[in-house]
Design an enzyme around this catalytic site. Structure first.
Site, PDB file in Angstrom:
ATOM      1  N   SER A 315      74.775  93.152 -16.037  1.00  0.00           N
ATOM      2  CA  SER A 315      75.418  91.902 -16.392  1.00  0.00           C
ATOM      3  C   SER A 315      76.639  92.170 -17.262  1.00  0.00           C
ATOM      4  O   SER A 315      77.546  92.883 -16.855  1.00  0.00           O
ATOM      5  CB  SER A 315      74.400  90.993 -17.077  1.00  0.00           C
ATOM      6  N   ASP A 378      72.453  86.238  -6.331  1.00  0.00           N
ATOM      7  CA  ASP A 378      72.806  86.178  -7.744  1.00  0.00           C
ATOM      8  C   ASP A 378      74.207  85.592  -7.916  1.00  0.00           C
ATOM      9  O   ASP A 378      75.144  85.969  -7.194  1.00  0.00           O
ATOM     10  CB  ASP A 378      72.731  87.593  -8.332  1.00  0.00           C
ATOM     11  N   HIS A 434      68.935  87.195 -11.065  1.00  0.00           N
ATOM     12  CA  HIS A 434      69.792  88.067 -11.868  1.00  0.00           C
ATOM     13  C   HIS A 434      68.999  89.108 -12.639  1.00  0.00           C
ATOM     14  O   HIS A 434      69.576  90.026 -13.230  1.00  0.00           O
ATOM     15  CB  HIS A 434      70.596  87.193 -12.834  1.00  0.00           C
TER      16      HIS A 434
END
Length: 469
Positions: A315, A378, A434
């Site tokens: 991320s 995602d 995610h």
């Protein structure tokens, strides 16, 4: 070649953790509102090395739908468990003998041509290994708002891997990394609710630099320097609040000769900001990582060793991994004592776009390799640059370069789809798409168990929400 100099005596102190933090796990009930329970795509693991070891434990008839609880399905699951374990033992044995010979290929020397479909077993095991290092940044982070060390790492640097059950990973942490931001990044900072005697009001622990041991170096075929970055721990809705305007990399202190090379402002601010009044972020995250990598490269190349630099993150951590890898090469500290250059590769998980098209060209032109692992469902890898990105026609991208919302992904993309996995339960919660552990679980099951009947679905358990952007 741009010179890079910081005081040799530069040191970032570590918070002294007391006995209350000596445990390896936090009580989830103490976690703030942004860290709530969610229906995961997969069960929570008891240790960070559990993905390969706990496959058979996760495939249990206790969690099977009633239609699958007959003898035939139970027998099938048992056979699959045995086959999986035998296959992993064979892969592990062959990996030890071939990794030293193939590490450059695994690190993208040929852009992973022929290794992704079908997935090369050695590459798969290495992706999981580096993914576990990224996961350790979450597992070691102190989320407890009632701890005076909230926002730091729960463990001392020398005990980091052993406390997380990763004592046999073959690396030693050489420096912890801390970050601050002079801009209001949405919910990045985790702070203690205690009014005084907290370790810091301005810094958060964000990752580490580690080096392979002698034994691991022999197995890997080179001395590996690892940089792992943590992502933010907040809800996926914050993606909409990204500071998605571009800044010139050179204006932020990264010595790029091309002012048209631009990067996302929020990411680069977090990477380069500092606070002279805070002992943990007196030096920026950039200065911390560059100083440590330079020291290690010089230390190992002076002994005649071959060196690689592997950067990983999930991320926001993926964005910082891309920036730091680019910065290392742009500055030139990947060059050893004799001028030999360490191979540098980014293993990215669920990463957003970092810069514009010129950044992509500069990044790849410098020889940096990047493999991005992405779940197709995602949202985070689709931002910034939802409308103008690397997928639009070249002419449109060129025309849009002057605008602040034109972005391009770098490197090679490895697409995963949790809906095609017979071992993951589908969910309507986009935050689960995610989740880093879900990505590692998908990698673990990639290209195996293709003969499972379509109605055999392994149910899921509840787990804590970790690793969100």
């Amino acid at each position: 070649m741009h010179s890079f100099q910081f005081p040799q005596s530069m040191a970032i102190p570590h918070p002294k953790l007391g006995n209350p933090l000596s445990g390896s796990t936090h009580d989830p009930s103490l976690i703030g509102s942004h860290h709530h329970h969610l229906p995961h795509l997969l069960p929570v693991r008891s240790s960070t090395l559990g993905i390969l070891k706990s496959r058979s434990a996760r495939i249990s008839t206790t969690h099977l739908p009633s239609a699958a609880k007959d003898d035939s399905y139970t027998s099938l699951v048992t056979e699959l468990e045995t086959e999986q374990q035998e296959g992993q033992e064979q892969e592990s044995s062959s990996s030890n003998s071939h990794l030293a010979e193939r590490w450059r290929e695994i690190h993208g020397s040929e852009e992973w041509a022929g290794l992704l479909d079908p997935m090369d077993p050695l590459l798969r095991s290495e992706l999981i290994r580096y993914g576990e290092f990224a996961q350790s940044c979450y597992d070691g982070f102190d989320y407890d708002p009632f701890s005076r060390y909230c926002g730091s790492c729960k463990y001392h640097r020398r005990a980091f891997f052993s406390e997380l059950g990763m004592g046999d990973c073959g690396y030693e942490v050489t420096r912890y990394l801390y970050a601050t931001s002079n801009t209001k990044l949405p919910n990045f900072f985790t702070k203690s609710r205690l009014s005084n005697k907290t370790w810091s009001q301005r810094a958060n622990w964000i990752g580490y630099v580690a080096a392979a041991s002698e034994e691991t170096t022999e197995r890997l075929g080179r001395r590996d320097i690892l940089i792992a970055w943590r992502g933010t721990v907040t809800r996926l809705e914050w993606v909409a609040d990204l500071m998605d305007f571009l800044k010139s990399a050179s204006s932020e202190g990264i010595p790029c000769p091309d002012p048209s090379v631009k990067v996302e402002s929020g990411f680069v601010d977090l990477y380069t900001d500092k606070d002279p009044t805070c002992r943990f972020c007196k030096y920026s995250a950039r200065e911390q990582v560059l100083t440590e990598v330079r020291k290690l490269v010089e230390q190992f190349t002076s002994k005649g060793e071959e060196v690689s630099i592997s950067v990983t993150g999930h991320s926001l951590g993926s964005a910082l991994a891309m920036l730091s890898a680019y910065d290392i090469v742009e500055v030139g500290i990947h060059a050893g004592i004799g001028g030999e250059k360490a191979a540098i590769c980014v293993f990215s998980f669920s990463g957003p776009r970092v810069g514009n098209g010129r950044f992509k060209e500069r990044f790849e032109g410098l020889g940096i390799k990047a493999l991005r692992v992405v779940n197709v469902h995602d949202t985070v890898p689709k931002v910034p640059g939802i409308f103008i990105n690397e997928k639009v026609p070249h002419m449109v991208r060129r025309m849009a370069e002057a605008f602040p919302w034109s972005y391009s992904h770098v490197g090679v993309e490895l697409l995963l789809d949790h809906k095609h996995s017979p071992f993951l339960k589908d969910t309507g919660d986009p935050s689960c798409f995610h989740n880093l552990e879900a990505h590692l679980h998908l990698l673990d099951g990639l290209a195996v168990h293709d003969d499972l009947p379509p109605n055999l679905i392994i149910a899921d358990t509840m787990g804590r929400d970790i690793g969100l952007f």
